[in-house]
Design an enzyme around this catalytic site. Structure first.
Site, PDB file in Angstrom:
ATOM      1  N   GLY A 117      47.451 -10.689  12.443  1.00 20.98           N
ATOM      2  CA  GLY A 117      46.520 -11.817  12.440  1.00 20.98           C
ATOM      3  C   GLY A 117      47.262 -13.145  12.486  1.00 20.98           C
ATOM      4  N   ALA A 118      48.298 -13.218  13.313  1.00 23.23           N
ATOM      5  CA  ALA A 118      49.086 -14.458  13.393  1.00 23.23           C
ATOM      6  C   ALA A 118      48.532 -15.407  14.453  1.00 23.23           C
ATOM      7  CB  ALA A 118      50.550 -14.129  13.685  1.00 23.23           C
ATOM      8  N   GLY A 140      45.006 -19.674  11.570  1.00 30.74           N
ATOM      9  CA  GLY A 140      45.008 -19.879  10.121  1.00 30.74           C
ATOM     10  C   GLY A 140      46.350 -19.660   9.454  1.00 30.74           C
ATOM     11  N   GLY A 193      48.176 -16.911   9.033  1.00 31.65           N
ATOM     12  CA  GLY A 193      49.154 -16.090   9.741  1.00 31.65           C
ATOM     13  C   GLY A 193      49.954 -16.923  10.734  1.00 31.65           C
ATOM     14  N   TYR A 252      33.750  -7.948   1.841  1.00 35.24           N
ATOM     15  CA  TYR A 252      35.041  -8.650   1.989  1.00 35.24           C
ATOM     16  C   TYR A 252      35.792  -8.657   0.659  1.00 35.24           C
ATOM     17  CZ  TYR A 252      38.328 -12.565   2.254  1.00 35.24           C
ATOM     18  OH  TYR A 252      39.457 -13.354   2.180  1.00 35.24           O
TER      19      TYR A 252
END
Ligand code: NDP
Length: 316
Positions: A9-10, A13, A15, A191
């Site tokens: 997830g880079a 945000g 990441g 979540y």
């Protein structure tokens, strides 16, 4: 030599900010493990990351096949693995009906926990082979999974119950899409539950593998990064008011750049080698070992979660 860190997830945000912070030191080559190649390429360029300081590899955590394929591709690329950061997540705060991964598991827990669980388990071998002085496996936690804090007590509260929904396969039809087995679906709780799983998994990894392998296992709460894409599915009014609320009322707000530095610290700071720790930062941005809620540090629950997760991802 340069260290090699894989960050899931880079593409946005935290990441992305951590990828940039690590690449800029010149000491790390960053493998950006992302589901959208083009978006990631644009994001890396847009953030000013130097060409050659990173490699983008495809990984969709919503598919266990994709996780296995990523591991194969990474191994074929011939790089060592010195640090793994399980950072990607989805958050569906207003969802009242579940969506599902390729393998049929509820999406929040499927991506945030199960996909990362398989990835971490497979890549442990690679971390073990590395000759890097301090090898680390980091899984992002969250204050929202921490019922011993004010923010962790905002309803709906996280709670895994006896894990009967997870054991039933989180399928939704003729069963529950929630870990605790509740009949109704709540995206915000799903979540939070997935984040408890992340923190329990880090501790179970520590118990099972730290002594034998010397790998540092850690989790962290980077602060409230109220501006990231994580809140993209929230109602517009929330997205408007949440950043100033966090800045001025709770004072828990951190910028993406600051949070990226914090995560980069957990990857590379020589003083943060302790394993089994959940890091947080105080008002002066100094790191400290934080306490987890009772549920997020329950060893019996961690063991049970481990065993059920192994079955769901095909490791047992
Ligand atoms: P973002 O939404 O900005 O980033 C999430 C990343 O996860 C994106 O790169 C996204 O990819 C990726 N992702 C989502 N689904 C998948 C998938 N199926 N396969 C691969 N990648 C996927 O969120 P943040 O940066 O805020 O969150 C990062 C981490 O920080 C999360 O673990 C979150 O729980 C944690 N955290 C965040 C806080 C905050 O205040 N923002 C507070 C505490 C913890 P794509 O770009 O393709 O959508």
């Amino acid at each position: 030599r340069q260290g090699v860190v894989v960050i899931t997830g880079a593409s946005s945000g935290l990441g992305l900010a951590a990828a940039k912070a690590l690449a800029e030191t010149g000491k790390w080559h960053v493998v950006m493990a992302c589901r959208d190649f083009l978006k990631t390429a644009k994001a890396a360029k847009g953030a000013g990351m130097a060409e050659g300081s990173y490699t983008i590899m495809h990984l969709d955590l919503a598919s266990l096949d994709s996780v296995r394929q990523f591991v194969d591709n990474f191994r074929r690329a011939g790089m060592p693995l010195d640090s793994l950061v399980c950072n990607a997540a989805i958050y569906r705060p207003t969802a009242r009906t579940p969506t599902f991964t390729a393998d049929g598991y509820e999406m929040s827990v499927g991506v945030n926990h199960l996909g990362h669980f398989l990835l971490a388990r497979l890549l442990l071998d690679d971390l073990q082979k590395s000759d890097y002085p301090s090898r680390r496996l980091i899984i992002l936690g969250s204050i929202t999974g921490n019922t011993n804090t004010l923010a962790g007590n905002i309803p709906p509260k996280a709670g895994l119950g006896d894990l009967r929904g997870l054991a039933g396969g989180l399928r939704g039809q003729n069963g529950s899409a929630m870990i605790d087995g509740s009949e109704s679906f709540d995206g915000a709780k799903a979540y939070k539950d997935s984040k408890i799983c992340n923190m329990l998994t880090m501790q179970e990894l520590h118990r099972r593998y730290h002594e034998e392998t010397g790998i540092t296992f850690a989790s962290l709460y980077p602060g409230c990064i109220a501006t990231t894409g994580l809140f993209r599915e929230h109602i517009p009014l929330f997205r408007l008011l949440f950043p100033p609320f966090q800045k001025f009322i709770t004072k828990g707000f951190v910028s993406e750049a600051e949070s990226g530095k914090r995560l980069a610290q957990v990857v590379s700071d020589p003083s943060l080698t302790k394993s089994g720790v959940y890091w947080s930062w105080n008002k002066d941005s100094a790191s400290f070992e934080n306490q987890l809620s009772q549920e997020a540090s329950d060893p019996e629950k961690a063991r049970k979660l481990w065993e059920i997760s192994e079955k769901l991802v095909g490791l047992a």
